[in-house]
Design a protein around this motif. Structure first.
Motif, PDB file in Angstrom:
ATOM      1  N   VAL A 128       0.872  -1.181   0.000  1.00 51.80           N
ATOM      2  CA  VAL A 128       0.000   0.000   0.000  1.00 51.80           C
ATOM      3  C   VAL A 128       0.901   1.222   0.000  1.00 51.80           C
ATOM      4  CG1 VAL A 128      -1.795   1.255   1.245  1.00 51.80           C
ATOM      5  CG2 VAL A 128      -1.721  -1.260   1.329  1.00 51.80           C
ATOM      6  N   GLY A 166       1.209   5.334   0.257  1.00 54.85           N
ATOM      7  CA  GLY A 166       0.628   6.650   0.529  1.00 54.85           C
ATOM      8  C   GLY A 166       1.470   7.686  -0.193  1.00 54.85           C
ATOM      9  N   GLY A 167       2.448   8.276   0.542  1.00 59.80           N
ATOM     10  CA  GLY A 167       3.333   9.273  -0.062  1.00 59.80           C
ATOM     11  C   GLY A 167       4.611   8.690  -0.637  1.00 59.80           C
ATOM     12  N   GLY A 168       4.857   7.392  -0.411  1.00 57.27           N
ATOM     13  CA  GLY A 168       6.043   6.734  -0.965  1.00 57.27           C
ATOM     14  C   GLY A 168       7.351   7.112  -0.279  1.00 57.27           C
ATOM     15  N   HIS A 169       7.277   7.718   0.915  1.00 59.90           N
ATOM     16  CA  HIS A 169       8.484   8.204   1.594  1.00 59.90           C
ATOM     17  C   HIS A 169       9.195   7.151   2.431  1.00 59.90           C
ATOM     18  CE1 HIS A 169       8.969  12.805   1.781  1.00 59.90           C
ATOM     19  NE2 HIS A 169       8.394  12.489   0.656  1.00 59.90           N
ATOM     20  N   ASN A 170       8.578   6.026   2.636  1.00 60.85           N
ATOM     21  CA  ASN A 170       9.142   5.085   3.607  1.00 60.85           C
ATOM     22  C   ASN A 170      10.604   4.750   3.314  1.00 60.85           C
ATOM     23  OD1 ASN A 170       9.533   2.039   4.577  1.00 60.85           O
ATOM     24  ND2 ASN A 170       8.159   3.156   5.918  1.00 60.85           N
ATOM     25  N   GLY A 206       5.003  16.212  10.389  1.00 64.64           N
ATOM     26  CA  GLY A 206       6.450  16.065  10.460  1.00 64.64           C
ATOM     27  C   GLY A 206       7.134  17.375  10.156  1.00 64.64           C
ATOM     28  N   ILE A 207       8.252  17.304   9.431  1.00 66.25           N
ATOM     29  CA  ILE A 207       8.999  18.531   9.126  1.00 66.25           C
ATOM     30  C   ILE A 207       9.214  18.700   7.621  1.00 66.25           C
ATOM     31  CG2 ILE A 207      10.217  18.492  11.340  1.00 66.25           C
ATOM     32  CD1 ILE A 207      12.689  17.782   9.209  1.00 66.25           C
ATOM     33  N   GLY A 267       3.895  11.464   3.078  1.00 69.85           N
ATOM     34  CA  GLY A 267       2.507  11.011   3.035  1.00 69.85           C
ATOM     35  C   GLY A 267       1.851  11.043   4.407  1.00 69.85           C
ATOM     36  N   GLY A 286       1.377   6.914   5.838  1.00 70.55           N
ATOM     37  CA  GLY A 286       2.454   6.226   6.554  1.00 70.55           C
ATOM     38  C   GLY A 286       2.852   6.971   7.807  1.00 70.55           C
ATOM     39  N   LEU A 339       5.771  12.591  14.277  1.00 68.19           N
ATOM     40  CA  LEU A 339       6.382  13.594  15.154  1.00 68.19           C
ATOM     41  C   LEU A 339       7.003  14.697  14.322  1.00 68.19           C
ATOM     42  CD1 LEU A 339       9.685  12.983  14.973  1.00 68.19           C
ATOM     43  CD2 LEU A 339       9.014  11.072  16.400  1.00 68.19           C
ATOM     44  N   VAL A 389      -6.194   2.549   5.105  1.00 71.01           N
ATOM     45  CA  VAL A 389      -6.988   3.692   5.571  1.00 71.01           C
ATOM     46  C   VAL A 389      -7.288   4.587   4.363  1.00 71.01           C
ATOM     47  CG1 VAL A 389      -7.035   5.725   7.053  1.00 71.01           C
ATOM     48  CG2 VAL A 389      -6.016   3.598   7.884  1.00 71.01           C
ATOM     49  N   TYR A 419      11.595   4.569  16.606  1.00 71.78           N
ATOM     50  CA  TYR A 419      10.351   4.986  15.944  1.00 71.78           C
ATOM     51  C   TYR A 419      10.269   4.213  14.634  1.00 71.78           C
ATOM     52  CZ  TYR A 419       7.337   8.310  13.367  1.00 71.78           C
ATOM     53  OH  TYR A 419       6.346   8.891  12.608  1.00 71.78           O
TER      54      TYR A 419
HETATM   55  C1  LIG Z   1      12.259  13.256   3.738  1.00 74.53           C
HETATM   56  C2  LIG Z   1      11.530  12.578   4.848  1.00 74.53           C
HETATM   57  C3  LIG Z   1      11.164  13.295   5.966  1.00 74.53           C
HETATM   58  C4  LIG Z   1      10.469  12.688   7.010  1.00 74.53           C
HETATM   59  N1  LIG Z   1      10.136  13.423   8.111  1.00 74.53           N
HETATM   60  C5  LIG Z   1       9.388  12.862   9.087  1.00 74.53           C
HETATM   61  C6  LIG Z   1       8.979  13.619  10.209  1.00 74.53           C
HETATM   62  O1  LIG Z   1       9.297  14.789  10.327  1.00 74.53           O
HETATM   63  N2  LIG Z   1       8.211  13.028  11.136  1.00 74.53           N
HETATM   64  C7  LIG Z   1       7.840  11.725  11.042  1.00 74.53           C
HETATM   65  O2  LIG Z   1       7.109  11.257  11.922  1.00 74.53           O
HETATM   66  N3  LIG Z   1       8.243  10.967  10.010  1.00 74.53           N
HETATM   67  C8  LIG Z   1       9.012  11.504   9.035  1.00 74.53           C
HETATM   68  N4  LIG Z   1       9.439  10.746   7.987  1.00 74.53           N
HETATM   69  C9  LIG Z   1       9.198   9.309   8.012  1.00 74.53           C
HETATM   70  C10 LIG Z   1       7.822   9.005   7.479  1.00 74.53           C
HETATM   71  O3  LIG Z   1       6.893   9.115   8.517  1.00 74.53           O
HETATM   72  C11 LIG Z   1       7.793   7.575   6.955  1.00 74.53           C
HETATM   73  O4  LIG Z   1       8.702   7.477   5.888  1.00 74.53           O
HETATM   74  C12 LIG Z   1       6.400   7.168   6.498  1.00 74.53           C
HETATM   75  O5  LIG Z   1       6.426   5.788   6.273  1.00 74.53           O
HETATM   76  C13 LIG Z   1       6.017   7.894   5.237  1.00 74.53           C
HETATM   77  O6  LIG Z   1       4.687   7.678   4.891  1.00 74.53           O
HETATM   78  P1  LIG Z   1       4.270   7.618   3.355  1.00 74.53           P
HETATM   79  O7  LIG Z   1       2.802   7.447   3.287  1.00 74.53           O
HETATM   80  O8  LIG Z   1       4.898   8.744   2.633  1.00 74.53           O
HETATM   81  O9  LIG Z   1       5.078   6.320   2.915  1.00 74.53           O
HETATM   82  P2  LIG Z   1       4.768   5.041   2.026  1.00 74.53           P
HETATM   83  O10 LIG Z   1       6.122   4.563   1.605  1.00 74.53           O
HETATM   84  O11 LIG Z   1       3.771   5.306   0.986  1.00 74.53           O
HETATM   85  O12 LIG Z   1       4.132   4.047   3.077  1.00 74.53           O
HETATM   86  C14 LIG Z   1       4.784   3.685   4.261  1.00 74.53           C
HETATM   87  C15 LIG Z   1       4.063   2.563   4.987  1.00 74.53           C
HETATM   88  O13 LIG Z   1       2.773   3.021   5.390  1.00 74.53           O
HETATM   89  C16 LIG Z   1       1.746   2.245   4.807  1.00 74.53           C
HETATM   90  N5  LIG Z   1       0.675   3.155   4.386  1.00 74.53           N
HETATM   91  C17 LIG Z   1       0.798   4.369   3.818  1.00 74.53           C
HETATM   92  N6  LIG Z   1      -0.413   4.926   3.638  1.00 74.53           N
HETATM   93  C18 LIG Z   1      -1.317   4.030   4.088  1.00 74.53           C
HETATM   94  C19 LIG Z   1      -2.725   4.030   4.187  1.00 74.53           C
HETATM   95  N7  LIG Z   1      -3.462   5.064   3.786  1.00 74.53           N
HETATM   96  N8  LIG Z   1      -3.334   2.928   4.721  1.00 74.53           N
HETATM   97  C20 LIG Z   1      -2.603   1.880   5.145  1.00 74.53           C
HETATM   98  N9  LIG Z   1      -1.256   1.830   5.076  1.00 74.53           N
HETATM   99  C21 LIG Z   1      -0.625   2.900   4.568  1.00 74.53           C
HETATM  100  C22 LIG Z   1       2.417   1.546   3.648  1.00 74.53           C
HETATM  101  O14 LIG Z   1       1.832   0.339   3.360  1.00 74.53           O
HETATM  102  C23 LIG Z   1       3.840   1.340   4.142  1.00 74.53           C
HETATM  103  O15 LIG Z   1       3.939   0.186   4.926  1.00 74.53           O
HETATM  104  C24 LIG Z   1      10.127  11.329   6.917  1.00 74.53           C
HETATM  105  C25 LIG Z   1      10.497  10.603   5.779  1.00 74.53           C
HETATM  106  C26 LIG Z   1      11.201  11.216   4.759  1.00 74.53           C
HETATM  107  C27 LIG Z   1      11.634  10.437   3.566  1.00 74.53           C
END
Ligand SMILES: Cc1cc2nc3c(=O)[nH]c(=O)nc-3n(C[C@H](O)[C@H](O)[C@H](O)COP(=O)(O)OP(=O)(O)OC[C@H]3O[C@@H](n4cnc5c(N)ncnc54)[C@H](O)[C@@H]3O)c2cc1C
Length: 455
Positions: free
Chosen positions: A65, A67-71, A126-127, A132, A135, A142, A193, A409
């Motif tokens: 799944v 969301g923002g692809g940031h993981n 976050g910052i 996304g 995630g 935080l 979600v 975390y």
């Molecule tokens: C540049 C950068 C800055 C960051 N800064 C912060 C920060 O300040 N604070 C902080 O807390 N974290 C921070 N993060 C970490 C961030 O919280 C995690 O990388 C998080 O996983 C990103 O969520 P995403 O939806 O973009 O990622 P994705 O890679 O899309 O998903 C991450 C995980 O969440 C799951 N997921 C995503 N959306 C859903 C959904 N809607 N329903 C069910 N599962 C879902 C996915 O399956 C996967 O397991 C940062 C990351 C990066 C790369």
């Protein structure tokens, strides 16, 4: 049933390796990760999500799944499986009567900041604004507002969740309360979600920005900072960082490309006139750069976006800390001097204040007693430097980990194995595992920091 049948049943597009947009779409934020899914469903609504979940379960297809692809570990994608991509689902509705904000599952924090700011509101996130909501929220969340408003999960009122059996439920304080507990920190383990409901806060203009000092003063500044921030008013959050000054305005030329230590501040209290007073002890330390000023909250939340565009190499390590000991400060000072590249960094986020007022079994976030969440990241655009980034991050982590609280975390971790996941959820892992067995007994949602279903 093949992917053609799935495509025919979706309103959104299904991209496969034959699609022109395949390579561009499969790329995740961290270019160290290069996964090749069999298909990516660009879902446009909750029904598309349900269709994909049913397809994956019935056909034994591995599901990711996104969301923002940031993981960090690229857990929003999967080799040879199906990706539910939520990036087309980015609607937001602000209710100015209740200050509640409804956020679709594929939103990024920049979308939310943009919509909420118009009403003088903000949600703790976050910052970086390109992250996304999905995630970040599901893992905890935080950032700049943690001490004043709590973690993101502390402001999550309810969520619409598509479960592994394809049904859609609401998780909230009155419905599916076990699921509501689990999604506030347990990651994407329990379902997809499609929409979050958050309580927003009246935060519009903040007083914030960086203050930076020469690296030679790391030990002095870190010792001062650890005491100052824990006794500062909760309206003030500030994370300690090692960073290299970018070679561009508004930074003064004589500091360009200098590695420095510093604090990035955010005072989000109502009375902005008080902020300058609060910063008297900071000014007394005569920073080489004093960059704090009034600014709209979304400006601070996107201030690092340009420095960290998608497509760079990222290697992550993380830990929680109850305290920053003198011994660990010696290690920080040593490894801060070795920053391998301009974008590599270490952030030490305070997680006390309002976040401490929630009990350590009230949500899966098991380290409510810890004062800090630290992340060490080696970052660079150049793929050939990836070993250098990893060696620095791992070396730094090995040096400070003995001073840590044990776990990390989950959103700051790469794929580091079950032991590390369990250490991060500590005493809450058992309950998470029971709830996982109820809602996802077959572990369909396993591309994540995986909680294994009990039994
Ligand atoms: C540049 C950068 C800055 C960051 N800064 C912060 C920060 O300040 N604070 C902080 O807390 N974290 C921070 N993060 C970490 C961030 O919280 C995690 O990388 C998080 O996983 C990103 O969520 P995403 O939806 O973009 O990622 P994705 O890679 O899309 O998903 C991450 C995980 O969440 C799951 N997921 C995503 N959306 C859903 C959904 N809607 N329903 C069910 N599962 C879902 C996915 O399956 C996967 O397991 C940062 C990351 C990066 C790369």
């Amino acid at each position: 049933m093949g992917y053609e049948d799935l495509a025919a049943n979706l309103r959104g597009e299904l991209l496969t390796p034959a699609s022109a947009e395949y390579d561009e779409t499969r790329a995740v934020f961290n270019a160290m990760i290069d996964k090749r899914p069999a298909a990516m469903a660009m879902c446009v609504d909750a029904t598309d999500v349900q269709t994909c979940v049913n397809y994956a379960r019935e056909n034994g297809v591995t599901l990711a799944v996104r969301g923002g692809g940031h993981n960090a570990g690229g857990l929003g994608s999967v080799d040879d499986g199906l990706v539910i991509d939520l990036s087309q689902m980015r609607g937001i509705r602000v209710d100015p009567k209740t200050n509640q904000v409804r956020v679709q599952g594929g939103c990024r924090w920049g979308d939310v900041d943009h919509a909420a700011h118009a009403y003088g509101l903000a949600i703790p996130s976050g910052i970086i604004s390109t992250t996304g909501c999905g995630g970040l929220t599901l893992g905890g969340g935080l950032g700049h507002l943690t001490r004043n408003c709590g973690l993101t999960i502390d402001n999550l009122l309810e969520a619409d969740v598509v479960l592994a059996d394809g049904s859609m439920v609401v998780a909230g304080p009155d419905e599916n309360t076990d699921l509501y507990w689990a999604i506030r920190g347990g990651g994407g383990n329990f379902g997809v979600v499609t929409s979050f409901l958050f309580q927003a806060h009246p935060v519009h203009t903040i007083f914030g920005g960086p203050t930076l000092w020469n690296l030679d003063r790391t030990e002095e500044i870190m010792k001062w900072y650890r005491d100052f921030i824990l006794s500062a008013p909760e309206e003030l959050t500030g994370f300690f960082a090692f960073l290299t000054v970018p070679p561009a305005p508004p930074f003064p030329e004589h500091l360009h490309m200098q590695p420095m230590c510093g604090v990035v501040w955010c005072y989000s209290g109502k009375d902005l006139d008080k902020a300058e007073e609060l910063f008297a002890p900071v000014r007394a330390l005569e920073p080489d750069l004093y960059g704090v000023q009034n600014m709209p909250f979304p400006m601070l939340n996107s201030a690092f976006d340009g420095l960290y565009p998608p497509g760079h190499q990222w290697y992550w390590r993380a830990d929680f800390f109850n305290e920053i000991s003198d011994e660990s400060i010696v290690e920080h000072a040593k490894w801060g001097r070795k920053l391998p590249t301009m974008q590599s960094t270490m952030h030490m986020y305070p997680i006390d204040g309002k976040a401490h007022r929630v009990g350590d079994t009230d949500t899966p976030w098991a380290y409510r007693d810890a004062n800090w969440a630290a992340v060490i990241v080696g970052v660079d655009p150049e793929p050939s430097r990836k070993d250098e980034l990893r060696d620095w991050a791992v070396g730094y982590y090995d040096a400070v980990h003995p001073h840590s609280s044990g776990g990390a975390y989950v959103n700051f971790m790469m794929e580091e194995g079950q032991e590390r996941v369990q250490a991060s959820y500590r005493h809450n892992y058992e309950r998470l595992s029971q709830i996982k067995a109820k809602y996802d007994p077959g572990n369909l949602f396993r591309v994540n920091q995986n909680i294994q279903p009990k039994g």
